[in-house]
Design an enzyme around this catalytic site. Sequence first.
Site, PDB file in Angstrom:
ATOM      1  CG  MET A  97      -1.896  -1.091   1.292  1.00 44.28           C
ATOM      2  SD  MET A  97      -2.728  -1.107   2.911  1.00 44.28           S
ATOM      3  CE  MET A  97      -1.417  -1.784   3.927  1.00 44.28           C
ATOM      4  CB  ILE A 155       3.991  -5.848   7.476  1.00 44.42           C
ATOM      5  CG1 ILE A 155       3.761  -7.365   7.529  1.00 44.42           C
ATOM      6  CG2 ILE A 155       5.455  -5.527   7.775  1.00 44.42           C
ATOM      7  CD1 ILE A 155       4.449  -8.121   6.428  1.00 44.42           C
ATOM      8  N   GLY A 185       0.886   3.933   5.276  1.00 46.28           N
ATOM      9  CA  GLY A 185       1.658   3.134   4.339  1.00 46.28           C
ATOM     10  C   GLY A 185       2.232   1.843   4.876  1.00 46.28           C
ATOM     11  CB  SER A 186       2.036  -0.878   6.000  1.00 44.16           C
ATOM     12  OG  SER A 186       2.718  -1.971   6.542  1.00 44.16           O
ATOM     13  NE  ARG A 187       5.149  -7.572   2.691  1.00 47.22           N
ATOM     14  CZ  ARG A 187       6.408  -7.902   2.940  1.00 47.22           C
ATOM     15  NH1 ARG A 187       7.370  -7.027   2.797  1.00 47.22           N
ATOM     16  NH2 ARG A 187       6.692  -9.131   3.326  1.00 47.22           N
TER      17      ARG A 187
END
Length: 218
Positions: A97, A155, A185-187
Amino acid sequence: MFHKEGHKIIFITFVLVVASFLLVDSLIIISWLRTLVMIVLLVFLILILQFFRNPKRHTNLNDKQVVSPVDGKVVVIEEVFEKEYFKEKRLQVSVFMSPINVHVTRYPIGGQVIFSKYHPGKYLVAWHPKASEENERTTVVVKNETYGKVLYRQIAGALAKRIVNYAKQNDKVKQGSDSGFIKFGSRVDLFLPLDSNIKVQLNQKVRGGESVIAEVNE
Protein backbone atom coordinates in the site's frame (compact mmCIF):
# COMPACT_ATOMS: atom_id res chain seq x y z
CA MET A 1 -17.04 8.66 4.61
CA PHE A 2 -14.01 8.56 6.91
CA HIS A 3 -12.66 5.71 9.02
CA LYS A 4 -13.18 6.02 12.77
CA GLU A 5 -9.41 5.74 13.34
CA GLY A 6 -9.02 9.09 11.63
CA HIS A 7 -11.73 11.10 13.39
CA LYS A 8 -9.44 12.53 16.09
CA ILE A 9 -6.58 13.28 13.68
CA ILE A 10 -8.95 14.89 11.17
CA PHE A 11 -10.48 17.12 13.87
CA ILE A 12 -7.08 18.21 15.21
CA THR A 13 -5.76 18.84 11.70
CA PHE A 14 -8.84 20.88 10.78
CA VAL A 15 -8.49 23.05 13.90
CA LEU A 16 -4.77 23.61 13.27
CA VAL A 17 -5.30 24.46 9.60
CA VAL A 18 -8.06 26.96 10.41
CA ALA A 19 -5.91 28.57 13.12
CA SER A 20 -2.96 28.70 10.73
CA PHE A 21 -5.14 30.31 8.06
CA LEU A 22 -6.08 33.10 10.49
CA LEU A 23 -2.47 33.63 11.54
CA VAL A 24 -1.20 33.67 7.98
CA ASP A 25 -3.88 36.13 6.95
CA SER A 26 -2.95 38.54 9.74
CA LEU A 27 0.86 38.14 9.81
CA ILE A 28 1.96 37.73 6.20
CA ILE A 29 1.69 40.96 4.26
CA ILE A 30 3.03 39.78 0.89
CA SER A 31 -0.05 38.56 -0.97
CA TRP A 32 1.59 35.89 -3.15
CA LEU A 33 3.38 34.37 -0.15
CA ARG A 34 0.19 34.42 1.92
CA THR A 35 -1.68 32.66 -0.87
CA LEU A 36 1.08 30.06 -1.28
CA VAL A 37 1.13 29.20 2.43
CA MET A 38 -2.67 28.89 2.48
CA ILE A 39 -2.59 26.55 -0.52
CA VAL A 40 0.01 24.36 1.20
CA LEU A 41 -2.14 24.18 4.34
CA LEU A 42 -5.22 23.29 2.29
CA VAL A 43 -3.36 20.56 0.39
CA PHE A 44 -2.17 19.11 3.71
CA LEU A 45 -5.75 18.94 4.99
CA ILE A 46 -6.92 17.28 1.77
CA LEU A 47 -4.17 14.65 2.04
CA ILE A 48 -5.20 13.80 5.61
CA LEU A 49 -8.84 13.49 4.55
CA GLN A 50 -7.89 11.27 1.63
CA PHE A 51 -5.75 9.00 3.76
CA PHE A 52 -8.54 8.24 6.21
CA ARG A 53 -11.29 7.77 3.63
CA ASN A 54 -13.32 4.59 4.01
CA PRO A 55 -15.24 3.92 0.80
CA LYS A 56 -18.00 1.33 0.78
CA ARG A 57 -17.02 -1.90 -0.89
CA HIS A 58 -19.37 -4.53 -2.30
CA THR A 59 -17.99 -7.95 -1.42
CA ASN A 60 -19.49 -10.94 -3.21
CA LEU A 61 -19.55 -13.33 -0.27
CA ASN A 62 -18.04 -16.64 -1.31
CA ASP A 63 -16.47 -19.19 1.05
CA LYS A 64 -14.53 -20.64 -1.90
CA GLN A 65 -12.66 -17.38 -2.52
CA VAL A 66 -10.11 -15.17 -0.77
CA VAL A 67 -10.50 -11.44 -1.42
CA SER A 68 -7.79 -8.86 -1.04
CA PRO A 69 -7.65 -7.48 2.51
CA VAL A 70 -6.40 -4.08 1.32
CA ASP A 71 -6.03 -1.74 -1.65
CA GLY A 72 -2.65 -1.73 -3.34
CA LYS A 73 -0.35 -3.59 -5.70
CA VAL A 74 0.59 -7.28 -5.63
CA VAL A 75 4.35 -7.42 -5.02
CA VAL A 76 4.92 -11.06 -3.99
CA ILE A 77 3.52 -14.40 -5.18
CA GLU A 78 5.67 -17.28 -4.01
CA GLU A 79 5.86 -20.49 -2.02
CA VAL A 80 7.40 -19.92 1.42
CA PHE A 81 7.78 -21.58 4.79
CA GLU A 82 5.44 -19.84 7.24
CA LYS A 83 7.19 -19.90 10.63
CA GLU A 84 4.78 -18.37 13.10
CA TYR A 85 1.53 -20.33 12.94
CA PHE A 86 1.43 -23.04 10.26
CA LYS A 87 5.11 -24.02 10.46
CA GLU A 88 4.83 -25.43 6.96
CA LYS A 89 4.97 -24.29 3.35
CA ARG A 90 2.23 -21.95 2.15
CA LEU A 91 1.57 -19.71 -0.84
CA GLN A 92 2.35 -16.09 0.06
CA VAL A 93 0.64 -13.21 -1.72
CA SER A 94 1.69 -9.73 -0.57
CA VAL A 95 -0.06 -6.43 -1.31
CA PHE A 96 1.88 -3.19 -0.93
CA MET A 97 0.00 0.00 0.00
CA SER A 98 1.32 3.43 -0.92
CA PRO A 99 0.41 6.43 1.28
CA ILE A 100 -2.36 7.38 -1.18
CA ASN A 101 -4.14 4.02 -1.00
CA VAL A 102 -7.15 3.32 1.21
CA HIS A 103 -5.66 1.84 4.40
CA VAL A 104 -8.64 -0.05 5.78
CA THR A 105 -7.90 -3.75 6.33
CA ARG A 106 -10.73 -6.18 5.56
CA TYR A 107 -11.26 -9.87 6.32
CA PRO A 108 -10.14 -11.92 3.28
CA ILE A 109 -12.54 -14.75 4.12
CA GLY A 110 -15.51 -15.18 6.40
CA GLY A 111 -15.50 -17.61 9.30
CA GLN A 112 -13.99 -17.78 12.78
CA VAL A 113 -10.86 -16.01 14.01
CA ILE A 114 -8.70 -18.78 15.51
CA PHE A 115 -5.49 -16.79 16.07
CA SER A 116 -4.68 -13.10 16.58
CA LYS A 117 -1.37 -11.76 17.83
CA TYR A 118 0.46 -8.42 17.89
CA HIS A 119 4.24 -8.18 17.52
CA PRO A 120 6.15 -4.97 18.32
CA GLY A 121 9.12 -4.37 16.05
CA LYS A 122 11.10 -2.19 13.68
CA TYR A 123 9.94 0.12 10.89
CA LEU A 124 11.93 -1.06 7.89
CA VAL A 125 10.56 -0.10 4.47
CA ALA A 126 7.62 -2.38 3.71
CA TRP A 127 9.31 -4.08 0.74
CA HIS A 128 12.42 -5.00 2.76
CA PRO A 129 12.96 -8.82 2.76
CA LYS A 130 13.01 -8.91 6.58
CA ALA A 131 10.03 -6.60 7.09
CA SER A 132 7.56 -9.48 7.56
CA GLU A 133 9.66 -10.88 10.43
CA GLU A 134 11.20 -7.81 12.07
CA ASN A 135 8.70 -4.95 11.65
CA GLU A 136 5.76 -4.14 13.88
CA ARG A 137 3.00 -6.47 12.72
CA THR A 138 -0.15 -8.38 13.58
CA THR A 139 -0.94 -11.94 12.56
CA VAL A 140 -4.53 -13.14 12.20
CA VAL A 141 -5.81 -16.55 11.10
CA VAL A 142 -9.41 -17.02 9.94
CA LYS A 143 -10.94 -20.42 9.25
CA ASN A 144 -14.00 -21.60 7.39
CA GLU A 145 -15.08 -25.11 6.47
CA THR A 146 -14.84 -24.57 2.71
CA TYR A 147 -11.49 -22.85 2.24
CA GLY A 148 -9.73 -23.89 5.42
CA LYS A 149 -7.32 -21.56 7.23
CA VAL A 150 -6.07 -18.25 5.83
CA LEU A 151 -3.42 -16.18 7.61
CA TYR A 152 -3.06 -12.48 6.92
CA ARG A 153 -0.38 -10.27 8.40
CA GLN A 154 -0.49 -6.48 8.68
CA ILE A 155 3.06 -5.13 8.46
CA ALA A 156 4.11 -1.60 9.39
CA GLY A 157 6.45 0.25 7.03
CA ALA A 158 8.87 3.15 7.34
CA LEU A 159 5.97 5.62 7.59
CA ALA A 160 3.40 3.41 9.32
CA LYS A 161 3.66 3.98 13.06
CA ARG A 162 0.51 2.32 14.24
CA ILE A 163 -1.32 -0.85 13.30
CA VAL A 164 -4.92 -1.25 14.44
CA ASN A 165 -6.30 -4.80 14.59
CA TYR A 166 -9.90 -5.53 15.56
CA ALA A 167 -9.72 -9.32 15.15
CA LYS A 168 -10.10 -11.23 18.41
CA GLN A 169 -9.84 -14.98 18.87
CA ASN A 170 -13.19 -16.80 18.48
CA ASP A 171 -14.84 -13.84 16.71
CA LYS A 172 -17.26 -14.79 13.94
CA VAL A 173 -16.39 -12.52 11.01
CA LYS A 174 -17.83 -11.59 7.65
CA GLN A 175 -15.75 -11.62 4.49
CA GLY A 176 -14.88 -8.08 3.37
CA SER A 177 -15.84 -6.44 6.68
CA ASP A 178 -13.53 -4.05 8.53
CA SER A 179 -10.77 -5.86 10.44
CA GLY A 180 -8.38 -2.99 11.15
CA PHE A 181 -6.36 -0.07 9.84
CA ILE A 182 -2.70 0.72 9.14
CA LYS A 183 -1.71 4.36 9.52
CA PHE A 184 0.53 5.78 6.79
CA GLY A 185 1.66 3.13 4.34
CA SER A 186 2.60 -0.53 4.63
CA ARG A 187 1.77 -3.99 3.29
CA VAL A 188 -0.32 -7.06 4.05
CA ASP A 189 0.83 -10.66 3.50
CA LEU A 190 -1.59 -13.51 2.86
CA PHE A 191 -0.59 -17.13 3.49
CA LEU A 192 -2.77 -19.61 1.61
CA PRO A 193 -2.95 -23.40 1.16
CA LEU A 194 -0.49 -24.68 -1.48
CA ASP A 195 -3.29 -25.97 -3.71
CA SER A 196 -4.99 -22.54 -3.90
CA ASN A 197 -5.79 -21.28 -7.39
CA ILE A 198 -4.15 -17.84 -7.50
CA LYS A 199 -6.20 -15.32 -9.50
CA VAL A 200 -3.83 -12.32 -9.51
CA GLN A 201 -0.48 -11.49 -11.08
CA LEU A 202 2.57 -9.56 -9.92
CA ASN A 203 2.17 -5.77 -10.10
CA GLN A 204 -1.61 -6.09 -10.44
CA LYS A 205 -3.59 -3.43 -8.60
CA VAL A 206 -6.25 -4.80 -6.25
CA ARG A 207 -9.15 -3.40 -4.22
CA GLY A 208 -9.76 -4.44 -0.64
CA GLY A 209 -12.90 -6.50 -0.16
CA GLU A 210 -13.54 -6.86 -3.89
CA SER A 211 -10.57 -8.24 -5.87
CA VAL A 212 -10.33 -12.04 -5.74
CA ILE A 213 -6.83 -13.15 -4.74
CA ALA A 214 -7.39 -16.92 -4.82
CA GLU A 215 -10.04 -19.59 -4.86
CA VAL A 216 -10.42 -23.25 -4.00
CA ASN A 217 -8.79 -25.44 -6.63
CA GLU A 218 -11.58 -27.85 -7.48
